[in-house]
Design a protein around this motif. Sequence first.
Motif, PDB file in Angstrom:
ATOM      1  N   MET A   1       0.848  -1.198   0.000  1.00  0.00           N
ATOM      2  CA  MET A   1       0.000   0.000   0.000  1.00  0.00           C
ATOM      3  C   MET A   1       0.881   1.245   0.000  1.00  0.00           C
ATOM      4  O   MET A   1       1.862   1.298   0.740  1.00  0.00           O
ATOM      5  CB  MET A   1      -0.882   0.025   1.260  1.00  0.00           C
ATOM      6  CG  MET A   1      -1.900  -1.092   1.309  1.00  0.00           C
ATOM      7  SD  MET A   1      -2.738  -1.177   2.921  1.00  0.00           S
ATOM      8  CE  MET A   1      -1.900  -2.549   3.693  1.00  0.00           C
TER       9      MET A   1
ATOM     10  N   LYS B   1       0.760   2.089  -7.080  1.00  0.00           N
ATOM     11  CA  LYS B   1       0.370   1.159  -8.150  1.00  0.00           C
ATOM     12  C   LYS B   1      -0.696   1.761  -9.075  1.00  0.00           C
ATOM     13  O   LYS B   1      -0.620   1.614 -10.289  1.00  0.00           O
ATOM     14  CB  LYS B   1      -0.140  -0.156  -7.539  1.00  0.00           C
ATOM     15  CG  LYS B   1       0.901  -0.880  -6.681  1.00  0.00           C
ATOM     16  CD  LYS B   1       0.374  -2.170  -6.078  1.00  0.00           C
ATOM     17  CE  LYS B   1      -0.698  -2.020  -5.040  1.00  0.00           C
ATOM     18  NZ  LYS B   1      -0.288  -1.368  -3.779  1.00  0.00           N
TER      19      LYS B   1
ATOM     20  N   ASP C   1      -8.688  -3.290  -7.373  1.00  0.00           N
ATOM     21  CA  ASP C   1      -9.554  -2.810  -6.289  1.00  0.00           C
ATOM     22  C   ASP C   1     -10.826  -2.180  -6.857  1.00  0.00           C
ATOM     23  O   ASP C   1     -11.928  -2.433  -6.372  1.00  0.00           O
ATOM     24  CB  ASP C   1      -8.834  -1.754  -5.434  1.00  0.00           C
ATOM     25  CG  ASP C   1      -7.802  -2.354  -4.484  1.00  0.00           C
ATOM     26  OD1 ASP C   1      -7.873  -3.571  -4.228  1.00  0.00           O
ATOM     27  OD2 ASP C   1      -6.948  -1.608  -3.998  1.00  0.00           O
TER      28      ASP C   1
ATOM     29  N   ARG D   1      -9.834 -11.858  -0.872  1.00  0.00           N
ATOM     30  CA  ARG D   1      -8.750 -12.449  -1.680  1.00  0.00           C
ATOM     31  C   ARG D   1      -9.318 -13.252  -2.853  1.00  0.00           C
ATOM     32  O   ARG D   1      -8.730 -13.294  -3.931  1.00  0.00           O
ATOM     33  CB  ARG D   1      -7.851 -13.336  -0.819  1.00  0.00           C
ATOM     34  CG  ARG D   1      -7.121 -12.592   0.302  1.00  0.00           C
ATOM     35  CD  ARG D   1      -6.016 -11.700  -0.233  1.00  0.00           C
ATOM     36  NE  ARG D   1      -5.426 -10.884   0.824  1.00  0.00           N
ATOM     37  CZ  ARG D   1      -5.314  -9.558   0.789  1.00  0.00           C
ATOM     38  NH1 ARG D   1      -5.726  -8.870  -0.266  1.00  0.00           N
ATOM     39  NH2 ARG D   1      -4.772  -8.901   1.779  1.00  0.00           N
TER      40      ARG D   1
ATOM     41  N   GLY E   1      -2.404  -4.463  -2.817  1.00  0.00           N
ATOM     42  CA  GLY E   1      -1.139  -4.778  -2.158  1.00  0.00           C
ATOM     43  C   GLY E   1      -1.038  -6.186  -1.593  1.00  0.00           C
ATOM     44  O   GLY E   1       0.058  -6.711  -1.429  1.00  0.00           O
ATOM     45  N   GLY E   2      -2.189  -6.793  -1.298  1.00  0.00           N
ATOM     46  CA  GLY E   2      -2.126  -8.128  -0.699  1.00  0.00           C
ATOM     47  C   GLY E   2      -2.543  -9.237  -1.648  1.00  0.00           C
ATOM     48  O   GLY E   2      -2.585 -10.408  -1.259  1.00  0.00           O
TER      49      GLY E   2
ATOM     50  N   ARG F   1      -6.841   2.863   5.216  1.00  0.00           N
ATOM     51  CA  ARG F   1      -6.694   1.570   4.534  1.00  0.00           C
ATOM     52  C   ARG F   1      -7.452   0.515   5.334  1.00  0.00           C
ATOM     53  O   ARG F   1      -7.168   0.332   6.535  1.00  0.00           O
ATOM     54  CB  ARG F   1      -5.233   1.165   4.463  1.00  0.00           C
ATOM     55  CG  ARG F   1      -4.322   2.253   3.965  1.00  0.00           C
ATOM     56  CD  ARG F   1      -4.129   2.174   2.479  1.00  0.00           C
ATOM     57  NE  ARG F   1      -3.310   3.279   2.024  1.00  0.00           N
ATOM     58  CZ  ARG F   1      -2.928   3.448   0.769  1.00  0.00           C
ATOM     59  NH1 ARG F   1      -3.318   2.610  -0.158  1.00  0.00           N
ATOM     60  NH2 ARG F   1      -2.189   4.455   0.428  1.00  0.00           N
TER      61      ARG F   1
ATOM     62  N   LEU G   1      -7.308  -2.552   5.734  1.00  0.00           N
ATOM     63  CA  LEU G   1      -6.575  -3.590   6.449  1.00  0.00           C
ATOM     64  C   LEU G   1      -5.808  -3.033   7.646  1.00  0.00           C
ATOM     65  O   LEU G   1      -5.490  -3.759   8.578  1.00  0.00           O
ATOM     66  CB  LEU G   1      -5.584  -4.241   5.475  1.00  0.00           C
ATOM     67  CG  LEU G   1      -5.147  -5.652   5.804  1.00  0.00           C
ATOM     68  CD1 LEU G   1      -6.337  -6.600   5.742  1.00  0.00           C
ATOM     69  CD2 LEU G   1      -4.081  -6.117   4.837  1.00  0.00           C
TER      70      LEU G   1
ATOM     71  N   ARG H   1       5.334  -9.874   3.593  1.00  0.00           N
ATOM     72  CA  ARG H   1       5.035  -9.952   2.161  1.00  0.00           C
ATOM     73  C   ARG H   1       6.267  -9.905   1.265  1.00  0.00           C
ATOM     74  O   ARG H   1       6.155 -10.134   0.057  1.00  0.00           O
ATOM     75  CB  ARG H   1       4.108  -8.799   1.778  1.00  0.00           C
ATOM     76  CG  ARG H   1       2.724  -8.995   2.335  1.00  0.00           C
ATOM     77  CD  ARG H   1       1.857  -7.826   2.008  1.00  0.00           C
ATOM     78  NE  ARG H   1       0.509  -8.049   2.504  1.00  0.00           N
ATOM     79  CZ  ARG H   1      -0.458  -7.184   2.361  1.00  0.00           C
ATOM     80  NH1 ARG H   1      -0.230  -6.044   1.735  1.00  0.00           N
ATOM     81  NH2 ARG H   1      -1.666  -7.454   2.830  1.00  0.00           N
TER      82      ARG H   1
HETATM   83  C1  S3P Z   1      -4.738  -4.367   0.622  1.00  0.00           C
HETATM   84  C2  S3P Z   1      -4.411  -3.310  -0.183  1.00  0.00           C
HETATM   85  C3  S3P Z   1      -5.428  -2.456  -0.818  1.00  0.00           C
HETATM   86  C4  S3P Z   1      -6.745  -3.213  -0.990  1.00  0.00           C
HETATM   87  C5  S3P Z   1      -7.181  -3.819   0.295  1.00  0.00           C
HETATM   88  C6  S3P Z   1      -6.145  -4.769   0.891  1.00  0.00           C
HETATM   89  C7  S3P Z   1      -3.648  -5.167   1.222  1.00  0.00           C
HETATM   90  O1  S3P Z   1      -4.960  -2.014  -2.083  1.00  0.00           O
HETATM   91  O2  S3P Z   1      -6.630  -4.199  -1.968  1.00  0.00           O
HETATM   92  O3  S3P Z   1      -7.466  -2.789   1.185  1.00  0.00           O
HETATM   93  O4  S3P Z   1      -3.910  -6.286   1.712  1.00  0.00           O
HETATM   94  O5  S3P Z   1      -2.479  -4.707   1.189  1.00  0.00           O
HETATM   95  P1  S3P Z   1      -3.777  -0.937  -2.290  1.00  0.00           P
HETATM   96  O6  S3P Z   1      -2.473  -1.662  -2.196  1.00  0.00           O
HETATM   97  O7  S3P Z   1      -4.032  -0.412  -3.668  1.00  0.00           O
HETATM   98  O8  S3P Z   1      -3.931   0.102  -1.225  1.00  0.00           O
END
Ligand code: S3P
Length: 172
Positions: free
Chosen positions: A11, A15, A34, A57, A80-81, A119, A121, A138
Amino acid sequence: MRRHIALNGFMGAGKTTIGKKLANRLGVRFFDLDALIVAEHGPIDVIFDRLGKAAFRNFELTALTRTVEDEQPGVIALGGGAVTHPPTLELVKAKTLSIWLYLSIDETIKRVKSAKRVRPLLGPNPKDSKIIGLYTGRLSVYRQSDLIIPAAGKTPAKLVTAIVEQLPKELL
Ligand code: S3P
């Protein structure tokens, strides 16, 4: 372009911002994982609250599967995940050229904390230890990207140029 490009990274790495500009520079479409999920299932924080992380996921996997199967090669901003889910990581490896927009942990903390949006998460005012824990957990999957591009200290335009310079010629 012959293959999708997937932008990976924690995050705050940029990206979405960089993905849009890169797609523009290459004359291809931009896909934001997203945003695709939000359009179909609603806000991400609500998905996390009501259905949980595992469901999110799987939504990422479905959105990515559709994009790589149905669409002409473009630039895809992953969440990001996304690659922490093994089938998504496998799909990224099989169907895209993946690029890790690398930020150091210090830069990551700085960016995440100064961002206006919360965010889902991390929640509001996340502790450094929480960000560090997620980030370090990660690294091993981000490292599996095809290209690693340092993302700090450059204007978006310069960063896009740095990416384009490193793209394999046979991809273009
Ligand atoms: C997440 C990142 C977010 C989004 C969600 C989970 C993560 O996207 O997919 O909140 O697990 O790192 P960005 O990386 O675009 O903020």
